[in-house]
Design a protein around this motif. Structure first.
Motif, PDB file in Angstrom:
ATOM      1  N   ASN A 226       0.798  13.211  10.750  1.00 57.72           N
ATOM      2  CA  ASN A 226      -0.872  12.497   9.870  1.00 57.72           C
ATOM      3  C   ASN A 226       0.052  11.393  10.567  1.00 57.72           C
ATOM      4  O   ASN A 226      -0.171  10.223   9.944  1.00 57.72           O
ATOM      5  N   ARG A 227       1.150  11.352  11.401  1.00 56.44           N
ATOM      6  CA  ARG A 227       1.571   9.483  11.685  1.00 56.44           C
ATOM      7  C   ARG A 227       1.460   9.000  12.954  1.00 56.44           C
ATOM      8  O   ARG A 227       0.830   9.358  13.666  1.00 56.44           O
ATOM      9  N   ILE A 228       0.763   7.658  12.381  1.00 50.77           N
ATOM     10  CA  ILE A 228      -0.209   6.564  14.129  1.00 50.77           C
ATOM     11  C   ILE A 228       0.789   5.725  13.948  1.00 50.77           C
ATOM     12  O   ILE A 228       1.056   5.368  14.763  1.00 50.77           O
ATOM     13  N   ALA A 229       2.556   5.493  13.562  1.00 50.74           N
ATOM     14  CA  ALA A 229       3.589   4.874  13.967  1.00 50.74           C
ATOM     15  C   ALA A 229       4.699   4.935  13.566  1.00 50.74           C
ATOM     16  O   ALA A 229       5.003   5.492  12.556  1.00 50.74           O
ATOM     17  N   GLN A 230       5.438   4.494  13.986  1.00 53.71           N
ATOM     18  CA  GLN A 230       6.940   4.752  13.300  1.00 53.71           C
ATOM     19  C   GLN A 230       7.929   3.899  13.832  1.00 53.71           C
ATOM     20  O   GLN A 230       7.852   3.342  15.009  1.00 53.71           O
ATOM     21  N   GLU A 231       8.752   2.788  12.950  1.00 55.62           N
ATOM     22  CA  GLU A 231      10.012   2.181  13.808  1.00 55.62           C
ATOM     23  C   GLU A 231      10.807   2.732  14.300  1.00 55.62           C
ATOM     24  O   GLU A 231      11.011   3.621  14.962  1.00 55.62           O
ATOM     25  N   PRO A 232      11.333   2.192  16.043  1.00 55.73           N
ATOM     26  CA  PRO A 232      11.720   2.130  16.910  1.00 55.73           C
ATOM     27  C   PRO A 232      13.362   2.979  16.702  1.00 55.73           C
ATOM     28  O   PRO A 232      13.461   2.850  15.097  1.00 55.73           O
ATOM     29  N   VAL A 233      13.618   4.036  17.385  1.00 58.12           N
ATOM     30  CA  VAL A 233      15.268   4.498  16.321  1.00 58.12           C
ATOM     31  C   VAL A 233      16.702   3.584  17.103  1.00 58.12           C
ATOM     32  O   VAL A 233      16.570   3.989  16.643  1.00 58.12           O
ATOM     33  N   ALA A 234      16.073   2.757  18.483  1.00 60.66           N
ATOM     34  CA  ALA A 234      17.110   2.765  18.952  1.00 60.66           C
ATOM     35  C   ALA A 234      17.436   1.416  18.153  1.00 60.66           C
ATOM     36  O   ALA A 234      17.015   0.934  17.583  1.00 60.66           O
ATOM     37  N   ASP A 235      18.895   1.300  17.872  1.00 58.44           N
ATOM     38  CA  ASP A 235      19.479   0.780  17.113  1.00 58.44           C
ATOM     39  C   ASP A 235      18.895   0.049  15.890  1.00 58.44           C
ATOM     40  O   ASP A 235      18.665  -0.833  15.004  1.00 58.44           O
ATOM     41  N   ASN A 236      18.715   1.201  15.568  1.00 58.74           N
ATOM     42  CA  ASN A 236      17.779   1.306  14.343  1.00 58.74           C
ATOM     43  C   ASN A 236      19.156   0.870  13.278  1.00 58.74           C
ATOM     44  O   ASN A 236      20.476   2.098  12.791  1.00 58.74           O
ATOM     45  N   PRO A 237      19.378  -0.284  11.836  1.00 61.93           N
ATOM     46  CA  PRO A 237      19.997  -0.256  10.733  1.00 61.93           C
ATOM     47  C   PRO A 237      20.329   0.564   9.715  1.00 61.93           C
ATOM     48  O   PRO A 237      20.637  -0.384   8.525  1.00 61.93           O
ATOM     49  N   TYR A 238      19.267   1.460   9.639  1.00 61.81           N
ATOM     50  CA  TYR A 238      18.759   2.224   8.529  1.00 61.81           C
ATOM     51  C   TYR A 238      19.209   4.044   8.826  1.00 61.81           C
ATOM     52  O   TYR A 238      18.855   4.261   8.303  1.00 61.81           O
ATOM     53  N   ARG A 239      20.840   3.626   9.100  1.00 64.77           N
ATOM     54  CA  ARG A 239      21.201   4.996   9.273  1.00 64.77           C
ATOM     55  C   ARG A 239      21.736   5.014   8.253  1.00 64.77           C
ATOM     56  O   ARG A 239      22.700   4.366   7.044  1.00 64.77           O
ATOM     57  N   ASN A 240      21.979   5.882   7.102  1.00 61.58           N
ATOM     58  CA  ASN A 240      22.056   6.476   5.820  1.00 61.58           C
ATOM     59  C   ASN A 240      23.761   6.776   5.955  1.00 61.58           C
ATOM     60  O   ASN A 240      24.109   7.646   6.935  1.00 61.58           O
ATOM     61  N   PHE A 241      24.133   7.420   4.946  1.00 68.57           N
ATOM     62  CA  PHE A 241      25.340   7.066   4.970  1.00 68.57           C
ATOM     63  C   PHE A 241      26.666   7.520   4.106  1.00 68.57           C
ATOM     64  O   PHE A 241      25.727   7.769   3.013  1.00 68.57           O
ATOM     65  N   ILE A 242      27.316   8.127   3.382  1.00 66.60           N
ATOM     66  CA  ILE A 242      28.646   9.026   2.252  1.00 66.60           C
ATOM     67  C   ILE A 242      29.260   7.419   1.554  1.00 66.60           C
ATOM     68  O   ILE A 242      29.448   7.307   2.659  1.00 66.60           O
ATOM     69  N   ALA A 243      28.901   7.355   0.789  1.00 65.13           N
ATOM     70  CA  ALA A 243      29.373   6.176   0.135  1.00 65.13           C
ATOM     71  C   ALA A 243      30.427   6.992  -1.526  1.00 65.13           C
ATOM     72  O   ALA A 243      30.680   8.189  -1.618  1.00 65.13           O
ATOM     73  N   VAL A 244      31.837   5.511  -1.521  1.00 70.12           N
ATOM     74  CA  VAL A 244      32.063   6.576  -2.275  1.00 70.12           C
ATOM     75  C   VAL A 244      32.739   4.663  -3.232  1.00 70.12           C
ATOM     76  O   VAL A 244      32.323   3.348  -2.609  1.00 70.12           O
ATOM     77  N   LYS A 245      33.543   4.424  -4.418  1.00 68.85           N
ATOM     78  CA  LYS A 245      33.263   3.192  -5.150  1.00 68.85           C
ATOM     79  C   LYS A 245      34.233   2.797  -4.422  1.00 68.85           C
ATOM     80  O   LYS A 245      35.738   3.255  -3.609  1.00 68.85           O
ATOM     81  N   ALA A 246      34.662   1.364  -4.069  1.00 69.66           N
ATOM     82  CA  ALA A 246      35.826   0.803  -3.650  1.00 69.66           C
ATOM     83  C   ALA A 246      37.054   1.545  -3.888  1.00 69.66           C
ATOM     84  O   ALA A 246      37.790   1.178  -5.057  1.00 69.66           O
ATOM     85  N   GLY A 247      38.233   0.737  -3.517  1.00 73.57           N
ATOM     86  CA  GLY A 247      39.477   1.817  -3.428  1.00 73.57           C
ATOM     87  C   GLY A 247      39.575   2.981  -3.264  1.00 73.57           C
ATOM     88  O   GLY A 247      40.686   3.404  -3.361  1.00 73.57           O
ATOM     89  N   GLN A 248      38.068   3.224  -2.904  1.00 74.77           N
ATOM     90  CA  GLN A 248      38.914   5.433  -2.682  1.00 74.77           C
ATOM     91  C   GLN A 248      38.129   6.580  -2.016  1.00 74.77           C
ATOM     92  O   GLN A 248      38.804   7.158  -0.941  1.00 74.77           O
ATOM     93  N   GLU A 249      38.510   4.891  -0.481  1.00 69.83           N
ATOM     94  CA  GLU A 249      38.135   4.867   1.011  1.00 69.83           C
ATOM     95  C   GLU A 249      39.096   5.734   1.439  1.00 69.83           C
ATOM     96  O   GLU A 249      38.445   5.836   2.635  1.00 69.83           O
ATOM     97  N   ASN A 250      40.137   5.426   1.271  1.00 66.41           N
ATOM     98  CA  ASN A 250      41.061   5.955   2.170  1.00 66.41           C
ATOM     99  C   ASN A 250      41.711   7.262   1.553  1.00 66.41           C
ATOM    100  O   ASN A 250      43.052   6.988   1.603  1.00 66.41           O
ATOM    101  N   GLU A 251      41.519   7.638   0.778  1.00 66.60           N
ATOM    102  CA  GLU A 251      41.407   9.093  -0.104  1.00 66.60           C
ATOM    103  C   GLU A 251      41.585   9.889   1.217  1.00 66.60           C
ATOM    104  O   GLU A 251      40.760  10.327   1.634  1.00 66.60           O
ATOM    105  N   PRO A 252      42.780  10.841   0.706  1.00 63.80           N
ATOM    106  CA  PRO A 252      42.805  12.230   1.621  1.00 63.80           C
ATOM    107  C   PRO A 252      41.630  12.529   1.676  1.00 63.80           C
ATOM    108  O   PRO A 252      40.261  13.450   2.536  1.00 63.80           O
ATOM    109  N   TRP A 253      40.768  13.485   0.520  1.00 65.24           N
ATOM    110  CA  TRP A 253      39.876  14.045  -0.163  1.00 65.24           C
ATOM    111  C   TRP A 253      38.736  13.418   1.088  1.00 65.24           C
ATOM    112  O   TRP A 253      37.138  14.368   1.135  1.00 65.24           O
ATOM    113  N   VAL A 254      37.941  12.110   0.942  1.00 64.72           N
ATOM    114  CA  VAL A 254      37.208  11.031   1.556  1.00 64.72           C
ATOM    115  C   VAL A 254      37.584  11.726   3.253  1.00 64.72           C
ATOM    116  O   VAL A 254      35.756  12.255   3.329  1.00 64.72           O
ATOM    117  N   LYS A 255      38.139  11.494   3.612  1.00 64.74           N
ATOM    118  CA  LYS A 255      38.487  11.869   5.362  1.00 64.74           C
ATOM    119  C   LYS A 255      37.925  13.674   5.440  1.00 64.74           C
ATOM    120  O   LYS A 255      37.440  13.789   5.651  1.00 64.74           O
TER     121      LYS A 255
END
Length: 282
Positions: A226-255
Motif C-alpha cells: 500500500n506504500r507509494i512513497a517513503q522518506e529516505p533512510v540515509a541520514d534519517n534524523p528520526y531515529r528512535n531512542f531510549i530516554a531517561v530524566k536528565a541527571g539519570q543518564e550516567n546511572e549504571p542501570w541506564v548502561k
C-alpha cells in the motif's frame, strides 16, 4: 601405671589450642557459606519502561530477558498514544521510555519543559505515503485528500515526504517542524487533512492517501504493497531512542538497559516483528 589425670605438657596444650582454633574457623566458614547469597540482591535493580502498545511489546519481552541476565528487572508500562510516556517519565511514574525521535522530544521539551534526554538508539521507521486507491504518485488526482499526522514533528516529516515527491513545495528555510501554513506551492490543489498519528492510518479508506508512521501503519493493517512513497533512510534524523530524566543518564542501570536492547538477540526479534519496515539504528 600412668596417671590419666596428670597435667598436659606445654606442647600438648598448644596443640589442643591450635586444633580448637582450626575447628572454630571451619565452623565459621560453614556457617557463612550456608547464609543466603546476597550479592545478587545488592546488585539487582528494578525499573519501569514506557513503550507503545503493539509490535514493540514483543521486542521488549526479549529486551527484558536480556536485562535479567545482567540483574536488571524491567517492567514494561504500555501506552496507547504518544502523549503519555514523556509525562509519566517526567512525573517519575516510570524510569525510562522508548518510543520517540529527537524532533518529537525537542517539541515536547519546548511545549512542556520536560527534562528528558536520550541515552541509546533503538530503531528507525521510515515514514511512508500509503494508499488503497492508487499504486503510484502520478495517479493522485487534482483535489486528492491526503491525511498527515497532526503532531508538530510528524506533520513536518510528512510534509517533507510530499515535497520530495513533488506534490507540494515548502517555503525556503522551513525547518523540521513545518506545518501546512508553510506550503507555498500545491499544483494539484491537494487537500491536506490533519489527523492524530494513531488515527490517520485507520482513516485510509476515507482518504485518497495518507502519510503514516510505520508502527501505526502496521497497526492499521497497511502493508508495503500500500506504500507509494517513503522518506529516505540515509541520514534519517528520526531515529528512535531510549530516554531517561536528565541527571539519570550516567546511572549504571541506564548502561545496562541500553546494552540489553542493543544486541544481536534483540535485533533478530526486531527484524522478525517489523519485517523490514523498521531498521535497527545503533
Amino acid at each position: 601405671m600412668s596417671n590419666i589425670f596428670a597435667p598436659l605438657s606445654k606442647a600438648a596444650t598448644l596443640s589442643r589450642r591450635a586444633a580448637l582454633a582450626v575447628l572454630l574457623a571451619s565452623t565459621f566458614a560453614v556457617a557463612v557459606s550456608s547464609l543466603p547469597d546476597t550479592s545478587f540482591a545488592e546488585d539487582a535493580k528494578s525499573i519501569k519502561v514506557g513503550i507503545i502498545s503493539g509490535e514493540d511489546e514483543d521486542v521488549w519481552r526479549v529486551v527484558t530477558a536480556e536485562a535479567a541476565k545482567q540483574n536488571l528487572t524491567i517492567e514494561t508500562v504500555v501506552f496507547n498514544d504518544y502523549t503519555q510516556p514523556n509525562e509519566a517519565l517526567e512525573r517519575g511514574e516510570i524510569d525510562a521510555n522508548a518510543f520517540q525521535h529527537q524532533p518529537y522530544l525537542e517539541n515536547q521539551i519546548k511545549t512542556h519543559g520536560y527534562k528528558i534526554v536520550p541515552v541509546g538508539y533503538t530503531g528507525v521507521w521510515p515514514i511512508g505515503l500509503y494508499s488503497k486507491k492508487f499504486t503510484k504518485i502520478a495517479d493522485l488526482q487534482n483535489g486528492a485528500i491526503v491525511g498527515v499526522p497532526n503532531d508538530p514533528s510528524n506533520e513536518g516529516r510528512a510534509l517533507r515526504v510530499l515535497q520530495n515527491e513533488g506534490l507540494i513545495k515548502l517555503k525556503d528555510g522551513t525547518g523540521i517542524l513545518a506545518t501546512i501554513a508553510d506550503i507555498v506551492e500545491n499544483p494539484k490543489k491537494i487537500e491536506i487533512k490533519e489527523l492524530d498519528a494513531g488515527v490517520v492510518g485507520r482513516a485510509i479508506d476515507d482518504l485518497d492517501a495518507a502519510v503514516v508512521n510505520t508502527d501505526w501503519a502496521l497497526k492499521s493493517g497497511l502493508t508495503p504493497d500500500n506504500r507509494i512513497a517513503q522518506e529516505p533512510v540515509a541520514d534519517n534524523p528520526y531515529r528512535n531512542f531510549i530516554a531517561v530524566k536528565a541527571g539519570q543518564e550516567n546511572e549504571p542501570w541506564v548502561k545496562t538497559l541500553v546494552s540489553a536492547y542493543q544486541n544481536d538477540t534483540v535485533k533478530a526479534e526486531f527484524d522478525r516483528v517489523y519485517k523490514g519496515t523498521g531498521i535497527s539504528a545503533y
